[in-house]
Design an enzyme around this catalytic site. Structure first.
Site, mmCIF file in Angstrom:
data_model
loop_
_atom_site.group_PDB
_atom_site.id
_atom_site.type_symbol
_atom_site.label_atom_id
_atom_site.label_comp_id
_atom_site.label_asym_id
_atom_site.label_seq_id
_atom_site.Cartn_x
_atom_site.Cartn_y
_atom_site.Cartn_z
ATOM 1 N N ASN A 16 5.752 -1.621 11.369
ATOM 2 C CA ASN A 16 5.016 -1.289 10.279
ATOM 3 C C ASN A 16 5.330 -2.080 9.035
ATOM 4 O O ASN A 16 6.256 -2.823 8.981
ATOM 5 C CB ASN A 16 5.419 0.469 10.015
ATOM 6 N N PHE B 187 -1.491 8.398 4.282
ATOM 7 C CA PHE B 187 -2.194 9.002 5.309
ATOM 8 C C PHE B 187 -3.536 9.711 4.761
ATOM 9 O O PHE B 187 -3.641 10.901 5.050
ATOM 10 C CB PHE B 187 -1.454 10.091 6.077
ATOM 11 N N ASN C 164 5.230 5.972 3.100
ATOM 12 C CA ASN C 164 4.482 6.433 2.279
ATOM 13 C C ASN C 164 4.293 7.991 2.330
ATOM 14 O O ASN C 164 3.456 8.702 1.555
ATOM 15 C CB ASN C 164 3.000 5.836 2.059
ATOM 16 N N THR C 165 5.049 8.713 3.503
ATOM 17 C CA THR C 165 5.010 10.032 3.373
ATOM 18 C C THR C 165 6.321 10.454 3.289
ATOM 19 O O THR C 165 7.166 9.984 4.161
ATOM 20 C CB THR C 165 4.466 10.718 4.693
ATOM 21 N N SER D 50 5.879 4.817 8.377
ATOM 22 C CA SER D 50 5.174 4.854 7.295
ATOM 23 C C SER D 50 6.193 5.092 6.186
ATOM 24 O O SER D 50 6.717 6.193 6.243
ATOM 25 C CB SER D 50 3.770 5.416 7.187
ATOM 26 N N LYS E 184 5.865 3.554 16.961
ATOM 27 C CA LYS E 184 5.816 2.444 15.837
ATOM 28 C C LYS E 184 7.036 2.382 15.006
ATOM 29 O O LYS E 184 7.366 3.650 14.539
ATOM 30 C CB LYS E 184 4.504 2.472 15.015
ATOM 31 N N ASN F 180 0.875 -1.243 -0.263
ATOM 32 C CA ASN F 180 -0.035 -0.162 -0.046
ATOM 33 C C ASN F 180 0.786 1.273 -0.096
ATOM 34 O O ASN F 180 1.847 1.400 0.428
ATOM 35 C CB ASN F 180 -1.072 -0.048 1.185
HETATM 36 C C1 LIG Z 1 -3.663 -0.434 3.717
HETATM 37 C C2 LIG Z 1 -2.860 -0.021 4.782
HETATM 38 C C3 LIG Z 1 -2.911 1.173 5.372
HETATM 39 C C4 LIG Z 1 -2.071 1.409 6.628
HETATM 40 N N1 LIG Z 1 -2.191 2.422 7.190
HETATM 41 C C5 LIG Z 1 -1.360 2.592 8.346
HETATM 42 C C6 LIG Z 1 -1.307 3.823 9.125
HETATM 43 O O1 LIG Z 1 -2.115 4.686 8.684
HETATM 44 N N2 LIG Z 1 -0.509 4.012 10.119
HETATM 45 C C7 LIG Z 1 0.341 3.056 10.416
HETATM 46 O O2 LIG Z 1 1.003 3.124 11.689
HETATM 47 N N3 LIG Z 1 0.330 1.729 9.792
HETATM 48 C C8 LIG Z 1 -0.382 1.790 8.825
HETATM 49 N N4 LIG Z 1 -0.431 0.383 8.220
HETATM 50 C C9 LIG Z 1 0.313 -0.604 8.594
HETATM 51 C C10 LIG Z 1 -0.309 -1.643 9.546
HETATM 52 O O3 LIG Z 1 -0.899 -0.918 10.802
HETATM 53 C C11 LIG Z 1 0.608 -2.749 9.972
HETATM 54 O O4 LIG Z 1 1.875 -2.133 10.865
HETATM 55 C C12 LIG Z 1 1.270 -3.392 8.702
HETATM 56 O O5 LIG Z 1 0.246 -3.702 7.581
HETATM 57 C C13 LIG Z 1 1.897 -4.830 9.163
HETATM 58 O O6 LIG Z 1 0.852 -5.688 9.660
HETATM 59 P P1 LIG Z 1 -0.141 -6.707 8.764
HETATM 60 O O7 LIG Z 1 0.956 -7.680 8.220
HETATM 61 O O8 LIG Z 1 -0.827 -7.515 9.690
HETATM 62 O O9 LIG Z 1 -0.870 -5.832 7.633
HETATM 63 C C14 LIG Z 1 -1.131 0.305 6.958
HETATM 64 C C15 LIG Z 1 -1.209 -1.044 6.347
HETATM 65 C C16 LIG Z 1 -2.077 -1.182 5.203
HETATM 66 C C17 LIG Z 1 -1.990 -2.519 4.600
#
Ligand SMILES: Cc1cc2nc3c(=O)[nH]c(=O)nc-3n(C[C@H](O)[C@H](O)[C@H](O)COP(=O)(O)O)c2cc1C
Length: 289
Positions: free
Chosen positions: A181, A52, A119-120, A117, A152, A48
């Protein structure tokens, strides 16, 4: 997953013990253009680059207040993930995080400082010890009700960088670390793996657990760790707990398995606990050989 606080009571109803909303930034922003989320179904992975997308701290505060007033606020702890607005220069990050925190601090139970993240642009620079210390100082200065504040971290940090973050825990009164993350590393370069963004799900599991294990050992088990990254079933959950996590989160697992994942994991964990001779989950934390 609930970036704008539109489904606040849902997460407790699904059997989750706590939830985390956001990421929320000072300024509302649309995020990156679509498509910005990709599924590698056969690998149970996601990439992804949402960026934000969120309504901004003021709108979020209004929504949370409405949920509180409605009487539907869940009885489990609700956290807010705090990010930095894209328009805010990295040097002004402390003020951006502090703005959101001041508006939201009385509306949620705990806060996660998201400096990881991918993505910023340049956000992950804020994991640098001195930059992160400035953000944490700005938040704690405004933290008159002593809300738990966690950081995080990215799975792409080396152990030295993680150790530096651990050094901030005591002086800045951190309640814990969320690990991890999404990753910018890739198991392959082809197909959808060539897409820019953060990789989550199955391919992230091993590195996320390594980070948890390192943080647990390095801190002597004294820092609460929230384990996240590639948890799909109770065996994955058990690995994270025995590596040192005291709480778990899921994102990709919920996407692939659906809402029944909570029940499946909890049932499996209960069985495993008995099989290993424990009565409470906390006894299993950090017990891997
Ligand atoms: C679509 C998407 C959006 C996410 N947005 C955020 C976010 O806004 N802030 C954040 O700290 N992590 C964000 N994450 C990361 C997740 O919270 C998590 O740390 C990461 O996906 C690993 O866990 P998972 O393997 O269970 O997905 C996002 C993940 C995905 C897939």
């Amino acid at each position: 997953m609930d970036k704008g606080g539109t489904a606040v009571p849902v997460w407790a109803a699904l059997g989750l013990g706590f939830s985390e909303l956001g990421g929320v930034t000072q300024h509302g922003q649309p995020g990156n253009p679509q498509p910005r989320m990709f599924r590698m179904v056969e690998d149970e992975a996601l990439i992804n680059r949402m960026g934000f997308n969120n309504p901004g701290a003021d709108a979020m505060a209004g929504r949370l207040r409405t949920w509180h007033d409605s009487g539907a606020w869940p009885s489990h702890p609700v956290g807010v993930n705090l990010g930095k607005s894209k328009v805010t220069p990295v040097a002004d990050a402390p003020a951006d995080y502090q703005y959101s925190f001041k508006l939201l601090k009385n509306l949620a139970d705990f806060f996660v400082v998201n400096v990881s993240s991918p993505n910023t642009p340049n956000l992950r620079q804020l994991q640098d010890k001195s930059a992160l210390a400035e953000i944490l100082a700005a938040l704690q200065e405004a933290n008159d009700e002593n809300r738990p504040i966690l950081v995080k971290v990215a799975p792409d940090l080396g152990f030295d960088a993680l150790d530096e973050i651990l050094e901030l825990v005591e002086p800045h009164n951190l309640a814990g670390i969320v690990a991890t993350n999404t990753t910018i590393s890739r198991p392959a370069e082809t197909g959808l793996y060539a897409e820019t963004g953060g990789l989550s799900g199955r391919p992230l599991a091993r590195r996320s657990t390594e980070v948890i294990r390192h943080l647990y050992r390095q801190s002597g088990g004294r820092v609460p760790l929230i384990g996240v990254g590639g948890i799909f079933n109770s065996a994955d959950a058990w690995e994270k707990i025995t590596a040192g996590a005291t709480l778990l989160q899921i994102y990709s697992g919920m996407v692939y398995e659906g809402p029944q994942i909570t029940r499946a994991i909890l049932k499996g964990l209960a069985k495993r606990l008995t099989r290993e001779g424990f009565t409470e989950l906390r006894e299993a934390v950090g017990t891997e050989k």
